[in-house]
Design a protein around this motif. Structure first.
Motif, PDB file in Angstrom:
ATOM      1  N   ASN A   7       0.856  -1.183   0.000  1.00  0.00           N
ATOM      2  CA  ASN A   7       0.000   0.000   0.000  1.00  0.00           C
ATOM      3  C   ASN A   7       0.891   1.231   0.000  1.00  0.00           C
ATOM      4  O   ASN A   7       1.883   1.287   0.735  1.00  0.00           O
ATOM      5  CB  ASN A   7      -0.904   0.036   1.236  1.00  0.00           C
ATOM      6  CG  ASN A   7      -1.996  -0.995   1.167  1.00  0.00           C
ATOM      7  OD1 ASN A   7      -2.532  -1.281   0.095  1.00  0.00           O
ATOM      8  ND2 ASN A   7      -2.335  -1.564   2.298  1.00  0.00           N
ATOM      9  N   ALA A  10      -1.108   7.931  -2.407  1.00  0.00           N
ATOM     10  CA  ALA A  10      -1.234   8.331  -3.820  1.00  0.00           C
ATOM     11  C   ALA A  10      -0.547   9.677  -4.033  1.00  0.00           C
ATOM     12  O   ALA A  10      -1.179  10.720  -4.209  1.00  0.00           O
ATOM     13  CB  ALA A  10      -2.701   8.379  -4.227  1.00  0.00           C
ATOM     14  N   THR A  53      -6.355   9.577  -8.469  1.00  0.00           N
ATOM     15  CA  THR A  53      -6.886   9.685  -7.102  1.00  0.00           C
ATOM     16  C   THR A  53      -6.001  10.447  -6.135  1.00  0.00           C
ATOM     17  O   THR A  53      -6.392  10.633  -4.985  1.00  0.00           O
ATOM     18  CB  THR A  53      -7.105   8.281  -6.493  1.00  0.00           C
ATOM     19  OG1 THR A  53      -5.841   7.621  -6.380  1.00  0.00           O
ATOM     20  CG2 THR A  53      -8.055   7.456  -7.312  1.00  0.00           C
ATOM     21  N   GLY A  54      -4.831  10.853  -6.546  1.00  0.00           N
ATOM     22  CA  GLY A  54      -3.873  11.377  -5.577  1.00  0.00           C
ATOM     23  C   GLY A  54      -3.614  12.858  -5.665  1.00  0.00           C
ATOM     24  O   GLY A  54      -4.300  13.613  -6.349  1.00  0.00           O
ATOM     25  N   LYS A  67      -6.119  14.146   3.584  1.00  0.00           N
ATOM     26  CA  LYS A  67      -6.956  13.004   3.217  1.00  0.00           C
ATOM     27  C   LYS A  67      -6.428  12.346   1.940  1.00  0.00           C
ATOM     28  O   LYS A  67      -7.188  12.028   1.035  1.00  0.00           O
ATOM     29  CB  LYS A  67      -8.405  13.455   3.017  1.00  0.00           C
ATOM     30  CG  LYS A  67      -9.050  13.905   4.305  1.00  0.00           C
ATOM     31  CD  LYS A  67     -10.498  14.229   4.115  1.00  0.00           C
ATOM     32  CE  LYS A  67     -11.084  14.681   5.439  1.00  0.00           C
ATOM     33  NZ  LYS A  67     -12.484  15.035   5.325  1.00  0.00           N
ATOM     34  N   ALA A  69      -5.326   9.714  -0.649  1.00  0.00           N
ATOM     35  CA  ALA A  69      -5.838   8.370  -0.945  1.00  0.00           C
ATOM     36  C   ALA A  69      -4.695   7.359  -0.943  1.00  0.00           C
ATOM     37  O   ALA A  69      -3.528   7.717  -1.048  1.00  0.00           O
ATOM     38  CB  ALA A  69      -6.520   8.380  -2.311  1.00  0.00           C
ATOM     39  N   LEU A  70      -5.064   6.104  -0.841  1.00  0.00           N
ATOM     40  CA  LEU A  70      -4.096   5.023  -0.949  1.00  0.00           C
ATOM     41  C   LEU A  70      -4.236   4.338  -2.294  1.00  0.00           C
ATOM     42  O   LEU A  70      -5.301   4.337  -2.897  1.00  0.00           O
ATOM     43  CB  LEU A  70      -4.317   3.982   0.150  1.00  0.00           C
ATOM     44  CG  LEU A  70      -3.968   4.384   1.572  1.00  0.00           C
ATOM     45  CD1 LEU A  70      -4.274   3.237   2.528  1.00  0.00           C
ATOM     46  CD2 LEU A  70      -2.510   4.787   1.690  1.00  0.00           C
ATOM     47  N   ASP A  88      -6.720   1.574  -7.394  1.00  0.00           N
ATOM     48  CA  ASP A  88      -6.956   2.929  -6.889  1.00  0.00           C
ATOM     49  C   ASP A  88      -8.451   3.083  -6.632  1.00  0.00           C
ATOM     50  O   ASP A  88      -9.251   2.244  -7.041  1.00  0.00           O
ATOM     51  CB  ASP A  88      -6.413   3.999  -7.845  1.00  0.00           C
ATOM     52  CG  ASP A  88      -7.114   4.036  -9.191  1.00  0.00           C
ATOM     53  OD1 ASP A  88      -8.355   4.212  -9.219  1.00  0.00           O
ATOM     54  OD2 ASP A  88      -6.428   3.910 -10.223  1.00  0.00           O
ATOM     55  N   ALA A  89      -8.826   4.137  -5.954  1.00  0.00           N
ATOM     56  CA  ALA A  89     -10.212   4.334  -5.522  1.00  0.00           C
ATOM     57  C   ALA A  89     -11.119   4.889  -6.613  1.00  0.00           C
ATOM     58  O   ALA A  89     -12.330   4.952  -6.432  1.00  0.00           O
ATOM     59  CB  ALA A  89     -10.243   5.250  -4.304  1.00  0.00           C
ATOM     60  N   SER A  90     -10.583   5.267  -7.738  1.00  0.00           N
ATOM     61  CA  SER A  90     -11.387   5.860  -8.809  1.00  0.00           C
ATOM     62  C   SER A  90     -12.224   4.807  -9.534  1.00  0.00           C
ATOM     63  O   SER A  90     -11.773   3.682  -9.755  1.00  0.00           O
ATOM     64  CB  SER A  90     -10.477   6.552  -9.824  1.00  0.00           C
ATOM     65  OG  SER A  90     -11.212   6.988 -10.934  1.00  0.00           O
ATOM     66  N   GLY A 130     -13.458   0.989  -6.232  1.00  0.00           N
ATOM     67  CA  GLY A 130     -12.301   1.401  -7.016  1.00  0.00           C
ATOM     68  C   GLY A 130     -12.126   0.545  -8.255  1.00  0.00           C
ATOM     69  O   GLY A 130     -13.064  -0.107  -8.717  1.00  0.00           O
TER      70      GLY A 130
END
Length: 176
Positions: A7, A10, A53-54, A67, A69-70, A88-90, A130
């Motif tokens: 992990n 981002a 996402t970063g 905040k 993202a990872l 990624d969270a997208s 994600g």
């Protein structure tokens, strides 16, 4: 071989961290011929994940990082290949290279490069949210299974009985 994952925040520094992770893991797996192409693929996929996402500004402040993202980089060796997966969270699909993209453009060719190096490329949306963008490298030879150690039977060497020592122990116990 067990898959290995890492992990990362981002941030732009995730790219170099992912390259080190890939290099270390493939050395440990004794797959040195895959290091260079796997590092290239990982750096392109991680760059895209950070952009999606970063935080991409050069000198972010503490408030920008509050905040962050990872992303997750995962390597897995299969019988005839190595896969590199980046989560990624997208939920946006990966940006595909445009046909006839400007040759002088500084960006937008990441997946084009990945497609040129990898045997297969794709993406999916895991249940947890994600997206995962993945690429697979072909191995020239199948990954050999790890050697198994033969079970060792314990051998206990008991000392030979020593009558003089036993008499001394008995005499000491009797004095107590």
């Amino acid at each position: 071989m067990q898959p290995s994952s890492l992990n990362l925040a981002a941030l732009p520094t995730a790219v170099s961290c992912s390259r080190m992770f890939v290099r270390h893991t493939l050395k440990r797996w004794n797959l040195p011929d895959q290091i260079d192409p796997a590092e290239l693929i990982a750096s392109e996929l991680v760059t895209n994940a950070v952009k999606a996402t970063g935080v991409t500004m050069p000198n972010p402040g503490w408030g920008d990082l509050e905040k962050v993202a990872l992303i997750n980089v995962r390597l897995a060796a299969h019988r005839d290949g190595v896969s590199i997966q980046v989560w990624d969270a997208s939920l946006e699909p990966p940006v595909q290279p445009a046909a006839g993209a400007a040759a002088g453009a500084e960006g937008g060719r990441g997946l084009f490069i990945v497609r040129a190096v990898a045997r297969q490329v794709g993406h999916f949306y895991p249940r947890g949210g994600g997206k995962v963008v993945w690429a697979e490298l072909a191995l020239d030879a199948p990954v050999p299974p790890l050697p198994r150690r033969a079970a060792k039977t314990p051998t206990i060497q008991l000392p030979l009985p020593d009558p003089d020592l036993l008499r001394k122990v008995l005499a000491g116990l009797q004095r107590l």
